[in-house]
Motif scaffolding. Structure first.
Motif, PDB file in Angstrom:
ATOM      1  N   LEU A  34      -6.668  53.986 116.830  1.00 51.51           N
ATOM      2  CA  LEU A  34      -7.750  54.805 116.285  1.00 51.51           C
ATOM      3  C   LEU A  34      -7.411  55.290 114.883  1.00 51.51           C
ATOM      4  O   LEU A  34      -6.419  55.988 114.677  1.00 51.51           O
ATOM      5  N   ASP A  35      -8.245  54.915 113.949  1.00 57.87           N
ATOM      6  CA  ASP A  35      -8.169  55.429 112.585  1.00 57.87           C
ATOM      7  C   ASP A  35      -9.270  56.472 112.494  1.00 57.87           C
ATOM      8  O   ASP A  35     -10.454  56.139 112.391  1.00 57.87           O
ATOM      9  N   THR A  36      -8.894  57.731 112.550  1.00 53.32           N
ATOM     10  CA  THR A  36      -9.899  58.798 112.618  1.00 53.32           C
ATOM     11  C   THR A  36     -10.784  58.845 111.388  1.00 53.32           C
ATOM     12  O   THR A  36     -11.972  59.150 111.491  1.00 53.32           O
ATOM     13  N   GLY A  37     -10.226  58.526 110.221  1.00 54.80           N
ATOM     14  CA  GLY A  37     -11.032  58.517 108.994  1.00 54.80           C
ATOM     15  C   GLY A  37     -12.081  57.432 109.019  1.00 54.80           C
ATOM     16  O   GLY A  37     -13.251  57.670 108.705  1.00 54.80           O
ATOM     17  N   HIS A  38     -11.689  56.228 109.408  1.00 50.36           N
ATOM     18  CA  HIS A  38     -12.653  55.123 109.486  1.00 50.36           C
ATOM     19  C   HIS A  38     -13.679  55.370 110.587  1.00 50.36           C
ATOM     20  O   HIS A  38     -14.856  55.044 110.434  1.00 50.36           O
ATOM     21  N   TRP A  39     -13.224  55.928 111.707  1.00 47.97           N
ATOM     22  CA  TRP A  39     -14.145  56.208 112.817  1.00 47.97           C
ATOM     23  C   TRP A  39     -15.220  57.194 112.361  1.00 47.97           C
ATOM     24  O   TRP A  39     -16.405  56.988 112.603  1.00 47.97           O
ATOM     25  N   HIS A  40     -14.789  58.258 111.699  1.00 45.37           N
ATOM     26  CA  HIS A  40     -15.732  59.269 111.197  1.00 45.37           C
ATOM     27  C   HIS A  40     -16.658  58.668 110.138  1.00 45.37           C
ATOM     28  O   HIS A  40     -17.872  58.883 110.171  1.00 45.37           O
ATOM     29  N   TYR A  41     -16.092  57.921 109.203  1.00 42.75           N
ATOM     30  CA  TYR A  41     -16.881  57.294 108.137  1.00 42.75           C
ATOM     31  C   TYR A  41     -17.966  56.387 108.721  1.00 42.75           C
ATOM     32  O   TYR A  41     -19.072  56.306 108.192  1.00 42.75           O
ATOM     33  N   ALA A  42     -17.652  55.719 109.835  1.00 47.16           N
ATOM     34  CA  ALA A  42     -18.598  54.796 110.464  1.00 47.16           C
ATOM     35  C   ALA A  42     -19.558  55.509 111.411  1.00 47.16           C
ATOM     36  O   ALA A  42     -20.321  54.864 112.127  1.00 47.16           O
ATOM     37  N   GLY A  43     -19.516  56.839 111.419  1.00 51.48           N
ATOM     38  CA  GLY A  43     -20.490  57.607 112.193  1.00 51.48           C
ATOM     39  C   GLY A  43     -20.026  58.064 113.556  1.00 51.48           C
ATOM     40  O   GLY A  43     -20.829  58.541 114.356  1.00 51.48           O
ATOM     41  N   GLY A  44     -18.739  57.934 113.842  1.00 55.09           N
ATOM     42  CA  GLY A  44     -18.236  58.308 115.161  1.00 55.09           C
ATOM     43  C   GLY A  44     -17.573  59.668 115.185  1.00 55.09           C
ATOM     44  O   GLY A  44     -17.277  60.264 114.153  1.00 55.09           O
ATOM     45  N   ASP A  45     -17.339  60.147 116.376  1.00 56.08           N
ATOM     46  CA  ASP A  45     -16.640  61.402 116.634  1.00 56.08           C
ATOM     47  C   ASP A  45     -15.269  61.028 117.196  1.00 56.08           C
ATOM     48  O   ASP A  45     -15.167  60.496 118.305  1.00 56.08           O
ATOM     49  N   ALA A  46     -14.215  61.297 116.432  1.00 53.81           N
ATOM     50  CA  ALA A  46     -12.865  60.886 116.820  1.00 53.81           C
ATOM     51  C   ALA A  46     -12.412  61.549 118.116  1.00 53.81           C
ATOM     52  O   ALA A  46     -11.728  60.926 118.927  1.00 53.81           O
ATOM     53  N   VAL A  47     -12.796  62.794 118.336  1.00 54.69           N
ATOM     54  CA  VAL A  47     -12.403  63.477 119.578  1.00 54.69           C
ATOM     55  C   VAL A  47     -13.034  62.762 120.766  1.00 54.69           C
ATOM     56  O   VAL A  47     -12.372  62.529 121.786  1.00 54.69           O
ATOM     57  N   GLN A  48     -14.293  62.378 120.645  1.00 50.89           N
ATOM     58  CA  GLN A  48     -14.962  61.643 121.720  1.00 50.89           C
ATOM     59  C   GLN A  48     -14.272  60.288 121.937  1.00 50.89           C
ATOM     60  O   GLN A  48     -14.118  59.833 123.060  1.00 50.89           O
ATOM     61  N   CYS A  49     -13.844  59.650 120.858  1.00 47.15           N
ATOM     62  CA  CYS A  49     -13.161  58.367 120.961  1.00 47.15           C
ATOM     63  C   CYS A  49     -11.857  58.514 121.737  1.00 47.15           C
ATOM     64  O   CYS A  49     -11.539  57.690 122.598  1.00 47.15           O
TER      65      CYS A  49
END
Length: 82
Positions: free
Chosen positions: A61-76
């Protein structure tokens, strides 16, 4: 976007590489989703992870890329935890 057949082909390749690495080293691999790639968004990451062998392929998990792509890292983390 990949078609369903292309997703299957992509995932088969990831599984093949992961199996080879595991058989030769005993190590499990992780996949790193990335901006501007075929596997960028949470939906694309899920599409791949659903098609790969969870015993061989994990998610890096890359939290920055996940967030940038519209995701919630905590949910991931809740979803893919280990």
């Amino acid at each position: 976007m990949l078609t369903e057949d292309e997703w299957d082909t992509y995932a088969a390749g990831v599984n093949r590489v992961a199996r080879t690495v595991f058989d030769e080293t005993g190590l499990r691999v992780v996949f790193h989703h990335h901006c501007a790639g075929y596997v960028e968004t949470p939906e694309e990451t899920r599409a791949l992870m659903e098609r790969t062998d969870a015993d061989l392929v994990g998610l890096c998990l890359d939290t920055g890329h996940w967030h940038y792509a519209g995701g919630d890292a905590v949910q991931c983390v809740r979803e893919y935890g280990e």
